[in-house]
Design an enzyme around this catalytic site. Structure first.
Site, PDB file in Angstrom:
ATOM      1  N   LYS A 207       0.840  -1.197   0.000  1.00 31.89           N
ATOM      2  CA  LYS A 207       0.000   0.000   0.000  1.00 31.89           C
ATOM      3  C   LYS A 207       0.877   1.249   0.000  1.00 31.89           C
ATOM      4  O   LYS A 207       0.680   2.171  -0.760  1.00 31.89           O
ATOM      5  CB  LYS A 207      -0.883  -0.071   1.254  1.00 31.89           C
ATOM      6  CG  LYS A 207      -2.011   0.908   1.304  1.00 31.89           C
ATOM      7  CD  LYS A 207      -2.941   0.501   2.441  1.00 31.89           C
ATOM      8  CE  LYS A 207      -3.859   1.630   2.819  1.00 31.89           C
ATOM      9  NZ  LYS A 207      -4.752   1.271   3.933  1.00 31.89           N
ATOM     10  N   GLU A 213      10.591  -4.628   4.282  1.00 35.86           N
ATOM     11  CA  GLU A 213      10.674  -6.025   3.817  1.00 35.86           C
ATOM     12  C   GLU A 213      10.372  -6.118   2.321  1.00 35.86           C
ATOM     13  O   GLU A 213      11.120  -6.720   1.550  1.00 35.86           O
ATOM     14  CB  GLU A 213       9.652  -6.897   4.573  1.00 35.86           C
ATOM     15  CG  GLU A 213       9.962  -7.137   6.034  1.00 35.86           C
ATOM     16  CD  GLU A 213       9.398  -6.068   6.952  1.00 35.86           C
ATOM     17  OE1 GLU A 213       9.093  -4.950   6.484  1.00 35.86           O
ATOM     18  OE2 GLU A 213       9.280  -6.355   8.159  1.00 35.86           O
ATOM     19  N   GLY A 267      -4.930  -2.804   5.350  1.00 33.87           N
ATOM     20  CA  GLY A 267      -4.125  -3.896   4.797  1.00 33.87           C
ATOM     21  C   GLY A 267      -4.714  -5.267   5.067  1.00 33.87           C
ATOM     22  O   GLY A 267      -4.877  -6.092   4.159  1.00 33.87           O
ATOM     23  N   ARG A 268      -5.063  -5.533   6.333  1.00 35.57           N
ATOM     24  CA  ARG A 268      -5.527  -6.885   6.682  1.00 35.57           C
ATOM     25  C   ARG A 268      -6.930  -7.196   6.182  1.00 35.57           C
ATOM     26  O   ARG A 268      -7.430  -8.306   6.362  1.00 35.57           O
ATOM     27  CB  ARG A 268      -5.417  -7.108   8.199  1.00 35.57           C
ATOM     28  CG  ARG A 268      -6.185  -6.112   9.046  1.00 35.57           C
ATOM     29  CD  ARG A 268      -5.741  -6.185  10.501  1.00 35.57           C
ATOM     30  NE  ARG A 268      -6.311  -5.112  11.318  1.00 35.57           N
ATOM     31  CZ  ARG A 268      -5.840  -3.881  11.389  1.00 35.57           C
ATOM     32  NH1 ARG A 268      -4.797  -3.530  10.649  1.00 35.57           N
ATOM     33  NH2 ARG A 268      -6.393  -2.987  12.187  1.00 35.57           N
ATOM     34  N   GLU A 353      -4.399  -7.979  15.346  1.00 32.90           N
ATOM     35  CA  GLU A 353      -3.979  -6.622  14.964  1.00 32.90           C
ATOM     36  C   GLU A 353      -5.154  -5.649  15.135  1.00 32.90           C
ATOM     37  O   GLU A 353      -4.968  -4.486  15.469  1.00 32.90           O
ATOM     38  CB  GLU A 353      -3.468  -6.606  13.512  1.00 32.90           C
ATOM     39  CG  GLU A 353      -2.769  -5.307  13.143  1.00 32.90           C
ATOM     40  CD  GLU A 353      -2.062  -5.359  11.790  1.00 32.90           C
ATOM     41  OE1 GLU A 353      -1.740  -6.444  11.302  1.00 32.90           O
ATOM     42  OE2 GLU A 353      -1.840  -4.287  11.217  1.00 32.90           O
ATOM     43  N   HIS A 384      -3.656 -34.978  16.849  1.00 39.26           N
ATOM     44  CA  HIS A 384      -2.476 -35.771  17.217  1.00 39.26           C
ATOM     45  C   HIS A 384      -1.403 -34.902  17.844  1.00 39.26           C
ATOM     46  O   HIS A 384      -0.254 -35.309  17.962  1.00 39.26           O
ATOM     47  CB  HIS A 384      -1.919 -36.478  15.978  1.00 39.26           C
ATOM     48  CG  HIS A 384      -2.890 -37.467  15.414  1.00 39.26           C
ATOM     49  ND1 HIS A 384      -2.816 -38.806  15.661  1.00 39.26           N
ATOM     50  CD2 HIS A 384      -3.998 -37.283  14.650  1.00 39.26           C
ATOM     51  CE1 HIS A 384      -3.824 -39.424  15.067  1.00 39.26           C
ATOM     52  NE2 HIS A 384      -4.550 -38.512  14.447  1.00 39.26           N
ATOM     53  N   LYS A 512       7.780  -0.901  12.301  1.00 36.03           N
ATOM     54  CA  LYS A 512       8.372  -0.443  11.043  1.00 36.03           C
ATOM     55  C   LYS A 512       9.441   0.618  11.303  1.00 36.03           C
ATOM     56  O   LYS A 512      10.481   0.640  10.672  1.00 36.03           O
ATOM     57  CB  LYS A 512       7.292   0.128  10.121  1.00 36.03           C
ATOM     58  CG  LYS A 512       6.303  -0.920   9.615  1.00 36.03           C
ATOM     59  CD  LYS A 512       5.407  -0.361   8.526  1.00 36.03           C
ATOM     60  CE  LYS A 512       4.364  -1.370   8.101  1.00 36.03           C
ATOM     61  NZ  LYS A 512       3.521  -0.950   7.003  1.00 36.03           N
TER      62      LYS A 512
HETATM   63  C1  G6Q Z   1      -2.395  -4.520   8.030  1.00 39.64           C
HETATM   64  C2  G6Q Z   1      -1.185  -3.903   8.514  1.00 39.64           C
HETATM   65  C3  G6Q Z   1       0.096  -4.456   7.972  1.00 39.64           C
HETATM   66  C4  G6Q Z   1       0.413  -4.043   6.527  1.00 39.64           C
HETATM   67  C5  G6Q Z   1       1.846  -4.426   6.210  1.00 39.64           C
HETATM   68  C6  G6Q Z   1       2.252  -4.112   4.791  1.00 39.64           C
HETATM   69  O1  G6Q Z   1      -3.509  -4.192   8.341  1.00 39.64           O
HETATM   70  O2  G6Q Z   1      -1.245  -2.542   8.413  1.00 39.64           O
HETATM   71  O3  G6Q Z   1       0.134  -5.847   8.072  1.00 39.64           O
HETATM   72  O4  G6Q Z   1      -0.472  -4.642   5.644  1.00 39.64           O
HETATM   73  O5  G6Q Z   1       2.692  -3.800   7.108  1.00 39.64           O
HETATM   74  O6  G6Q Z   1       2.117  -2.763   4.513  1.00 39.64           O
HETATM   75  P1  G6Q Z   1       2.260  -2.234   3.032  1.00 39.64           P
HETATM   76  O7  G6Q Z   1       1.155  -2.832   2.206  1.00 39.64           O
HETATM   77  O8  G6Q Z   1       2.164  -0.742   3.103  1.00 39.64           O
HETATM   78  O9  G6Q Z   1       3.600  -2.691   2.519  1.00 39.64           O
END
Ligand code: G6Q
Length: 545
Positions: A207, A213, A267-268, A353, A384, A512
């Site tokens: 986003k 990462e 994001g989630r 989260e 198991h 972050k």
């Molecule tokens: C989700 C969080 C988090 C996010 C990641 C990736 O709700 O905010 O998991 O999706 O940190 O972020 P970017 O899409 O900005 O790389």
């Protein structure tokens, strides 16, 4: 208008629940199930049967929980979310992941702007791109068709897509899909090792397009690609999903291969958006759309059903009952299908989260428990393994059992075995095994009296362990969409009742910032500004790396 700020523990319903809890806290599910009104504990909706009968609940507790939901303004909050009000107040945003799965027959206004045309336009772009890659119209820089897709993203830009791609493997297109998320270079190189650069398409999903990462993995992969196919290949082998046009351009991605995201989708909760591009490629656009429409159906159910027959609301209240009255710390999710093996990890992010918060909507420190700790794995594998603790441990762990009436391949013999475990476990968790039953069993096995006395206490099962059963007809894209949306709405309702903001994530944002600060020190080879433990460990790392 903002969300109401009602402290749940100060409501009339909460007080009544507390006193009722002290009356029934030791009641046995096997007794309650005989006296409760069965109609209150079952919801049949579309392909779903949800049965909450095997819980430490009675009719009075259930009706008080519905009163709690009303007093906390759940119905009003649902309208606010769907009406695009700014309910993510700390980020000053509306929350509209439900809009991106619209069936297109409505207007969704954000201010005066109807979002539906642009949502449909993006969907069309996803469809065309998917069709062209699968039909080999879009090819790589050496004119070879793509065989492999790599999704480069983390957190919300990874967990939803990977979970769905695994869940819908049965519906796979001809493309193989891979996911790179961790900044761990070994993870990236392990995946690249089996890939042919000429036939691999990379999708950078971020986003912000600044996440360490993702950007670092994308750069490593770009170098790998350039070293074998040259700089000119980048434009043919990379696509991007992001809001950050400037950074995408700098990276060198063809504008035709750029897919938008919106700040009103967290994001989630974003797998329904362009973030789901890898899902669309993995299973074909029509299956992706079916996933969205399944979620849309659940949205409608959530918006229009009464509290008592509303699956996400009922599940959220059962969860609050255990979290806040029985003081259970964790909840397990056990899907009886291997396809859903990533569901617990996905739900960990979505739930923890969203509702892992300790400050209420007025900015005050909370005095009651919020976010549940979620864990789990597939049945029967987990039987198991950790089921020992659920059956005989000291902790009370409410579980969601998710199962399907029909398998995807036509092997009913195995499926009957799988599902007999599914039903037998929830029954056994409820019923347990009494001392007399154990003694009778041991006696009939011909054991000595001495051994019988010794073994009996270890073989007794107290039972009275709560479960929800979610029985679905078949694992189709539609039903998966409904299932995920069901959990999303459950999260929202719990957040409303706990008086927290479920749609921000300041704890993740902090992570972050922290890593980049430490990285600068590692790169500069000078570490001294931390506490003694961190200084020691960082210096140890520096001297050995
Ligand atoms: C989700 C969080 C988090 C996010 C990641 C990736 O709700 O905010 O998991 O999706 O940190 O972020 P970017 O899409 O900005 O790389």
């Amino acid at each position: 208008m903002s969300l109401k700020k009602i402290v749940p523990t100060k409501t009339k319903a909460w007080k009544l629940l507390e006193s009722h809890f002290s009356e029934i806290k030791s009641a046995e599910i096997k007794d309650l199930i005989r006296t409760n009104n069965p109609d209150n504990y079952k919801i049949n909706w579309e392909d779903f049967t949800v049965d909450i009968s095997k819980n430490r609940l009675d009719d009075k507790a259930l009706s008080l929980l519905f009163e709690l939901a009303s007093e906390c303004g759940v119905e009003e909050a649902i309208s606010k979310q769907f009406n695009a009000e700014i309910i993510n107040e700390t980020e000053n945003r509306a929350v509209l992941h439900t809009a991106i799965r619209t069936d297109g027959n409505e207007k969704i206004l954000l201010g005066n702007n109807d979002l539906v045309p642009s949502i449909i336009q993006t969907r069309k772009k996803i469809q065309e791109f998917t069709d062209d890659v699968i039909s080999k119209k879009i090819k790589g820089s050496t004119n070879k068709a793509f065989t492999d897709i790599v999704n480069i993203g983390i957190g919300g830009s990874d967990l939803g897509p990977v979970m769905v791609v695994e869940a819908l493997k049965h519906y796979s297109s001809r493309l193989k899909t891979h996911f790179v998320s961790n900044v761990d270079g070994d993870h990236v190189l392990e995946i690249l090792k089996d890939l042919n650069p000429e036939t691999t398409l990379f999708i950078v999903v971020s986003k912000t397009f600044t996440t360490q990462e993702t950007i670092s993995n994308a750069s490593t992969i770009k170098n790998w690609l350039v070293s074998s196919l040259g700089q000119k290949s980048v434009i043919k082998h990379f696509a991007a999903v992001s809001t950050n046009q400037k950074e995408i351009q700098k990276f060198g991605i063809d504008p035709d291969f750029v897919f938008p995201m919106n700040d009103w989708v967290g994001g989630r909760f974003s797998l329904w958006s362009s973030v789901g591009l890898s899902i669309s490629l993995a299973v074909g656009y029509l299956n992706f759309e079916k996933l969205l429409m399944g979620a849309n159906k659940m949205d409608l159910h959530f918006k229009t059903s009464s509290l008592e027959k509303n699956i996400p609301i009922v599940l959220s209240l059962v969860s609050i009952w255990y979290n806040n009255f029985f003081k259970c710390e964790t909840e397990a999710v056990i899907p009886y299908t291997q396809y859903l093996h990533r569901l617990p990890a996905y739900l960990q992010q979505a739930i923890m989260e969203s509702n892992g918060k300790s400050v209420d909507r007025s900015g005050n420190k909370i005095s009651y428990q919020t976010g549940n700790i979620i864990w789990g794995d597939t049945g029967t594998n987990s039987q198991h393994a950790f089921f020992q603790l659920i059956h005989q441990g000291t902790k009370l762990i409410p579980c969601d059992f998710i199962g399907f009436n029909k398998p995807l391949y036509k092997d009913n013999t195995q499926h009957d075995k799988l599902m007999s475990n599914f039903f037998a476990q929830t029954e056994a968790l409820m019923m347990g095994k009494t001392k007399i039953e154990v003694e009778n069993e041991l006696t009939s096995s011909g054991i000595s009296k001495e051994n019988l006395t010794f073994l009996t206490p270890f073989k007794v099962f107290e039972g009275n362990k709560p479960t929800n059963t979610i029985l679905i007809n078949r694992l189709t894209p539609e039903n998966l969409g409904s299932l995920i949306a069901m959990y999303e709405h459950k999260i929202f309702v719990q957040g409303i009742i706990w008086n927290i903001f479920s749609y921000d994530q300041w704890g993740v944002e902090l992570g972050k910032q922290l890593a980049s600060k430490v990285l600068k020190e590692i790169e500069g080879n000078s570490v001294s500004k931390h506490d003694s433990s961190t200084n020691y460990l960082l210096n140890k790392y520096l001297s050995n790396s």
